[in-house]
Design a protein around this motif. Structure first.
Motif, mmCIF file in Angstrom:
data_model
loop_
_atom_site.group_PDB
_atom_site.id
_atom_site.type_symbol
_atom_site.label_atom_id
_atom_site.label_comp_id
_atom_site.label_asym_id
_atom_site.label_seq_id
_atom_site.Cartn_x
_atom_site.Cartn_y
_atom_site.Cartn_z
ATOM 1 N N GLY A 34 0.808 -1.214 0.000
ATOM 2 C CA GLY A 34 0.000 0.000 0.000
ATOM 3 C C GLY A 34 0.837 1.257 0.000
ATOM 4 O O GLY A 34 0.533 2.223 -0.710
ATOM 5 N N VAL A 35 1.909 1.260 0.774
ATOM 6 C CA VAL A 35 2.794 2.431 0.809
ATOM 7 C C VAL A 35 3.456 2.624 -0.549
ATOM 8 O O VAL A 35 3.518 3.737 -1.067
ATOM 9 C CB VAL A 35 3.850 2.302 1.927
ATOM 10 C CG1 VAL A 35 4.877 3.412 1.837
ATOM 11 C CG2 VAL A 35 3.181 2.321 3.293
ATOM 12 N N PHE A 36 3.943 1.542 -1.137
ATOM 13 C CA PHE A 36 4.563 1.654 -2.462
ATOM 14 C C PHE A 36 3.554 2.111 -3.515
ATOM 15 O O PHE A 36 3.900 2.854 -4.427
ATOM 16 C CB PHE A 36 5.202 0.332 -2.887
ATOM 17 C CG PHE A 36 6.560 0.114 -2.316
ATOM 18 C CD1 PHE A 36 7.591 1.006 -2.567
ATOM 19 C CD2 PHE A 36 6.826 -0.995 -1.524
ATOM 20 C CE1 PHE A 36 8.856 0.813 -2.046
ATOM 21 C CE2 PHE A 36 8.085 -1.201 -0.996
ATOM 22 C CZ PHE A 36 9.101 -0.299 -1.248
ATOM 23 N N ALA A 37 2.305 1.680 -3.399
ATOM 24 C CA ALA A 37 1.281 2.094 -4.368
ATOM 25 C C ALA A 37 1.044 3.600 -4.297
ATOM 26 O O ALA A 37 0.902 4.256 -5.340
ATOM 27 C CB ALA A 37 -0.017 1.345 -4.107
ATOM 28 N N PHE A 38 0.994 4.153 -3.094
ATOM 29 C CA PHE A 38 0.780 5.595 -2.976
ATOM 30 C C PHE A 38 2.039 6.388 -3.302
ATOM 31 O O PHE A 38 1.968 7.498 -3.795
ATOM 32 C CB PHE A 38 0.291 5.959 -1.569
ATOM 33 C CG PHE A 38 -1.180 5.756 -1.403
ATOM 34 C CD1 PHE A 38 -2.081 6.641 -1.954
ATOM 35 C CD2 PHE A 38 -1.656 4.673 -0.698
ATOM 36 C CE1 PHE A 38 -3.439 6.455 -1.810
ATOM 37 C CE2 PHE A 38 -3.010 4.475 -0.540
ATOM 38 C CZ PHE A 38 -3.911 5.365 -1.093
ATOM 39 N N PHE A 39 3.184 5.826 -3.014
ATOM 40 C CA PHE A 39 4.442 6.524 -3.275
ATOM 41 C C PHE A 39 4.708 6.630 -4.769
ATOM 42 O O PHE A 39 5.259 7.610 -5.249
ATOM 43 C CB PHE A 39 5.582 5.802 -2.572
ATOM 44 C CG PHE A 39 6.913 6.489 -2.701
ATOM 45 C CD1 PHE A 39 7.105 7.753 -2.183
ATOM 46 C CD2 PHE A 39 7.966 5.869 -3.333
ATOM 47 C CE1 PHE A 39 8.327 8.395 -2.290
ATOM 48 C CE2 PHE A 39 9.196 6.497 -3.440
ATOM 49 C CZ PHE A 39 9.371 7.764 -2.921
ATOM 50 N N ASP A 40 4.286 5.626 -5.508
ATOM 51 C CA ASP A 40 4.558 5.581 -6.937
ATOM 52 C C ASP A 40 3.487 6.285 -7.765
ATOM 53 O O ASP A 40 3.713 6.609 -8.913
ATOM 54 C CB ASP A 40 4.678 4.122 -7.387
ATOM 55 C CG ASP A 40 5.303 3.993 -8.748
ATOM 56 O OD1 ASP A 40 6.176 4.813 -9.067
ATOM 57 O OD2 ASP A 40 4.910 3.079 -9.483
#
Length: 117
Positions: A34-40
């Motif tokens: 989830g963090v990577f999805a929002f960061f990207d």
């Protein structure tokens, strides 16, 4: 009545702890995703330094959970004293709980800040 004579733990009496760490491993993996999805993503942008801290919290929870799952699974092969295993479980539970809360709190803070920009 069975007497507790301090022998090793070989018959997996810590099954609930094993399941708890196993589920926390899955939750930490989903949180990292989830963090990577929002960061990207292009829509909401999180600050790079804050994302690194959030990822560090979730990674610490993940690594601790995976190590404890392996440790509890290895009790069938190499028994350890019950008190030592219980001490490891208590310490790891605290680490996993605190790091998951820190990561979730940091993510929520960044999400709300990016949402209301």
């Amino acid at each position: 009545m069975i007497e507790d004579d301090g022998e090793g733990v070989g018959d997996a009496p810590f099954a609930r702890s094993y399941d708890s760490f196993k589920h926390m491993t899955g939750i930490a993996l989903l949180s990292l995703g989830g963090v990577f999805a929002f960061f990207d993503g292009d829509g909401m942008r999180f600050a790079r330094g804050q994302v690194i801290i959030i990822l560090a919290f979730f990674m610490l929870a993940l690594v601790t959970s995976v190590l404890m799952v392996g440790h509890l699974a290895s009790l069938e092969v190499k028994p350890e004293p019950r008190e030592k295993t219980a001490r490891h479980i208590r310490g790891a539970s605290i680490i996993v709980g605190v790091t998951m809360c820190g990561g979730l709190g940091g993510f929520t803070y960044n999400f709300m800040a990016a949402l209301f920009k």
